[in-house]
Design a protein around this motif. Structure first.
Motif, PDB file in Angstrom:
ATOM      1  N   ARG A 190       0.856  -1.206   0.000  1.00 41.43           N
ATOM      2  CA  ARG A 190       0.000   0.000   0.000  1.00 41.43           C
ATOM      3  C   ARG A 190       0.884   1.246   0.000  1.00 41.43           C
ATOM      4  O   ARG A 190       0.645   2.189  -0.756  1.00 41.43           O
ATOM      5  CB  ARG A 190      -0.918  -0.046   1.223  1.00 41.43           C
ATOM      6  N   ASP A 238       2.690   1.671  -3.363  1.00 40.52           N
ATOM      7  CA  ASP A 238       1.788   2.214  -4.375  1.00 40.52           C
ATOM      8  C   ASP A 238       1.613   3.718  -4.182  1.00 40.52           C
ATOM      9  O   ASP A 238       1.644   4.482  -5.150  1.00 40.52           O
ATOM     10  CB  ASP A 238       0.444   1.488  -4.337  1.00 40.52           C
ATOM     11  N   SER A 240       4.673   5.473  -5.373  1.00 42.91           N
ATOM     12  CA  SER A 240       4.726   5.556  -6.831  1.00 42.91           C
ATOM     13  C   SER A 240       4.010   6.813  -7.308  1.00 42.91           C
ATOM     14  O   SER A 240       4.555   7.600  -8.089  1.00 42.91           O
ATOM     15  CB  SER A 240       4.100   4.316  -7.471  1.00 42.91           C
ATOM     16  N   ARG A 241       2.794   7.028  -6.840  1.00 36.65           N
ATOM     17  CA  ARG A 241       2.044   8.227  -7.253  1.00 36.65           C
ATOM     18  C   ARG A 241       2.722   9.490  -6.743  1.00 36.65           C
ATOM     19  O   ARG A 241       2.788  10.498  -7.440  1.00 36.65           O
ATOM     20  CB  ARG A 241       0.597   8.137  -6.769  1.00 36.65           C
ATOM     21  N   LEU A 298       0.164  -1.671 -12.056  1.00 40.60           N
ATOM     22  CA  LEU A 298       1.239  -2.617 -11.836  1.00 40.60           C
ATOM     23  C   LEU A 298       1.029  -3.866 -12.688  1.00 40.60           C
ATOM     24  O   LEU A 298      -0.076  -4.400 -12.744  1.00 40.60           O
ATOM     25  CB  LEU A 298       1.227  -2.993 -10.348  1.00 40.60           C
ATOM     26  N   THR A 334       5.877  -7.501 -10.098  1.00 29.97           N
ATOM     27  CA  THR A 334       6.556  -7.009  -8.899  1.00 29.97           C
ATOM     28  C   THR A 334       7.439  -8.098  -8.300  1.00 29.97           C
ATOM     29  O   THR A 334       7.108  -9.284  -8.388  1.00 29.97           O
ATOM     30  CB  THR A 334       5.551  -6.498  -7.840  1.00 29.97           C
ATOM     31  N   GLU A 354       9.201  -2.933  -9.519  1.00 29.75           N
ATOM     32  CA  GLU A 354       7.908  -3.113 -10.192  1.00 29.75           C
ATOM     33  C   GLU A 354       8.038  -2.741 -11.664  1.00 29.75           C
ATOM     34  O   GLU A 354       8.839  -1.887 -12.027  1.00 29.75           O
ATOM     35  CB  GLU A 354       6.844  -2.189  -9.590  1.00 29.75           C
ATOM     36  N   ARG A 384       5.428  -1.190 -14.372  1.00 27.64           N
ATOM     37  CA  ARG A 384       4.121  -0.546 -14.496  1.00 27.64           C
ATOM     38  C   ARG A 384       3.931  -0.088 -15.933  1.00 27.64           C
ATOM     39  O   ARG A 384       4.910   0.138 -16.647  1.00 27.64           O
ATOM     40  CB  ARG A 384       4.014   0.667 -13.558  1.00 27.64           C
TER      41      ARG A 384
END
Length: 137
Positions: free
Chosen positions: A29, A32, A35-36, A61, A64, A110, A112
């Protein structure tokens, strides 16, 4: 290679399992969110905006790999170091190093994609918009 962006996490009591260590899905979590946060720190607009201007709805994604090194617990402050070491035509590799001070907690890599809506439903990978890549390099 892109610049590194650091996302900070403060571990709360509810993030931990009965043994008092961070329950592993919480790391995903936070990764993620990191990432943003990486894109926001580099000046990329929110995905709602890029959906309107570029057709890009986000970066889902597709692969991973994670290596857990040490545990973390309630009260810890973690730094999630994020970079993009590799750009491809429609995807990119994003790496994360979660640290508590100098202690490495985990490493994650990861793959993406940049996604757009597919006619009739679903999503599809699209070429990485040059303006987003420029902001991130």
């Amino acid at each position: 290679m892109t610049q590194q962006v650091v996302y900070t996490v403060h571990v709360e009591f509810g993030d931990c399992d009965p043994a008092g260590i961070v329950w592993f899905p919480n790391f995903f979590r936070w990764i993620d969110a990191a990432s943003r946060h990486f894109f926001a720190e580099r000046g990329v607009p929110r995905w709602e905006e890029t959906a309107k201007t570029l057709g890009v709805i986000g970066t889902p994604l597709v692969d991973t790999h994670t290596r857990f090194v040490k545990s973390a617990s309630y009260g810890d402050t973690l730094q999630v170091e994020v970079t993009i070491p590799e750009w491809r035509d429609k995807s990119f590799v994003q790496t994360y190093r979660v640290k508590r001070g100098d202690d490495l907690i985990l490493e994650c890599e990861e793959v993406r994609i940049f996604a757009a809506r597919r006619e009739g439903g679903g999503i599809r990978a699209v070429a990485i918009p040059p303006e987003i890549r420029r902001l991130c390099e």
